[in-house]
Scaffold this active site. Structure first.
Site, mmCIF file in Angstrom:
data_model
loop_
_atom_site.group_PDB
_atom_site.id
_atom_site.type_symbol
_atom_site.label_atom_id
_atom_site.label_comp_id
_atom_site.label_asym_id
_atom_site.label_seq_id
_atom_site.Cartn_x
_atom_site.Cartn_y
_atom_site.Cartn_z
ATOM 1 N N ALA A 171 39.976 43.794 47.485
ATOM 2 C CA ALA A 171 41.313 43.372 47.912
ATOM 3 C C ALA A 171 41.461 41.867 48.040
ATOM 4 C CB ALA A 171 41.659 44.030 49.242
ATOM 5 N N ALA A 172 40.504 41.111 47.523
ATOM 6 C CA ALA A 172 40.536 39.658 47.730
ATOM 7 C C ALA A 172 41.806 39.027 47.170
ATOM 8 C CB ALA A 172 39.309 39.018 47.090
ATOM 9 N N GLY A 173 42.128 39.327 45.915
ATOM 10 C CA GLY A 173 43.295 38.723 45.286
ATOM 11 C C GLY A 173 44.595 39.149 45.927
ATOM 12 N N ASP A 174 44.710 40.433 46.271
ATOM 13 C CA ASP A 174 45.944 40.924 46.884
ATOM 14 C C ASP A 174 46.129 40.367 48.290
ATOM 15 O OD1 ASP A 174 46.539 42.390 44.617
ATOM 16 O OD2 ASP A 174 45.530 44.191 45.350
#
Length: 297
Positions: free
Chosen positions: A231-234
């Protein structure tokens, strides 16, 4: 819905290996970004579709629990979309998305159009069909709504589509796909040409920030021990937009966003993202406003 398998490595073609764990976690890029933004204090309305099945009910419950408005969330006969995620022990992941109900969103209802019309920001991803994105951008631009796109999964986009968005936030691989440039700095320059903001995320190396064909700088990542980067980018995008919306926009640069305000939001989003990768799962890993504020205090 994210179906997550933890495993030591990716199997070779035709190979079977043992995994170390399995979990079912609410996800989808749109939902992930909405939850991340809501936890950072954003006032969110969600547009998309779910099926009339157990996954759909669980996702609707999560939307309600997070305080996200669901007036634009349709229920259709197609099954709820799923993402099949392999997370290796290093924390890296690979994902296969089965669109399901999301694929039915090819037009916008009058109610969905009104939700966009009355918003400050429209945040989009490519898990909905391109027709829906085009319809959303048309409404947003007609009413002065700032548009943000994460161009993932990578799909074929009409000529000029990316240039019509106010802010595009790809990762390094996605930026290379759309520009043909392996150098993320050069890719950011290309993506931002014509008065667009571009932020190319580089994982543990931070991100490149550009506007109107000029790179403003490389924002470093916050060093942490990552266990799951799903979930890093989101988290980054949701926190970024929530921060941009947290105070009056400073006019004069970048379709209403000043360089100072964007850099501040990138700093905030970088910390939020760094927290998420130290935890397992997608929505389950996203930090609260208080957690990020405590680090930046």
């Amino acid at each position: 819905m994210d179906l997550v398998v933890r495993q030591p490595r990716l199997p070779k073609p035709g190979e079977t290996i043992f995994g170390s764990g399995f979990s079912t976690v609410p996800g989808g890029k749109g939902l992930n970004q909405a939850v991340a933004a809501a936890r950072q204090g954003g006032d969110i309305e969600f547009i998309g579709a779910i099926g009339a099945d157990a996954c759909g009910r669980d996702l609707r419950d999560l939307v309600a629990d997070e305080g996200i408005g669901a007036a634009g969330l349709a229920e259709v006969s197609a099954p709820t979309g799923t993402a099949h995620i392999s997370v290796v022990d290093s924390g890296e992941n690979s994902i296969v998305v089965v669109s399901g109900a999301n694929a039915t969103v090819t037009t916008l209802t009058p109610n969905q159009e009104n939700l966009i019309r009355t918003a400050e920001f429209l945040v989009m991803q490519c898990e909905l069909p391109v027709q829906a994105l085009l319809a959303g951008i048309e409404v947003a631009r007609a009413h002065g709504v700032f548009t943000v796109l994460t161009p993932a999964p990578v799909v074929s986009l009409p000529e000029g589509f990316l240039a019509s968005v106010d802010l595009v936030v790809p990762n390094q691989l996605e930026a290379a796909e759309f520009t043909g440039e392996r150098d993320p700095v050069r890719a950011a320059e290309v993506l931002s040409t014509g008065g667009t903001w571009a932020i190319v995320t580089l994982g543990a190396e931070g991100c490149v920030v550009a506007y109107d064909g000029t790179v403003l700088g490389l924002a470093p990542a916050r060093p942490v021990a990552a266990v799951d980067t799903t979930a890093a980018g989101d988290t980054f995008v949701g926190a970024l937009v929530a921060r941009l919306a947290s105070a009056d926009l400073v006019a004069g640069v970048g379709r209403g966003i000043s360089e100072k305000r964007m850099i501040d939001a990138v700093r905030w989003a970088t910390v939020a993202s760094s927290i998420s990768v130290t935890r397992h799962g997608a929505t389950s890993s996203m930090p609260s406003l208080e957690e990020v504020a405590a680090i930046l205090a």
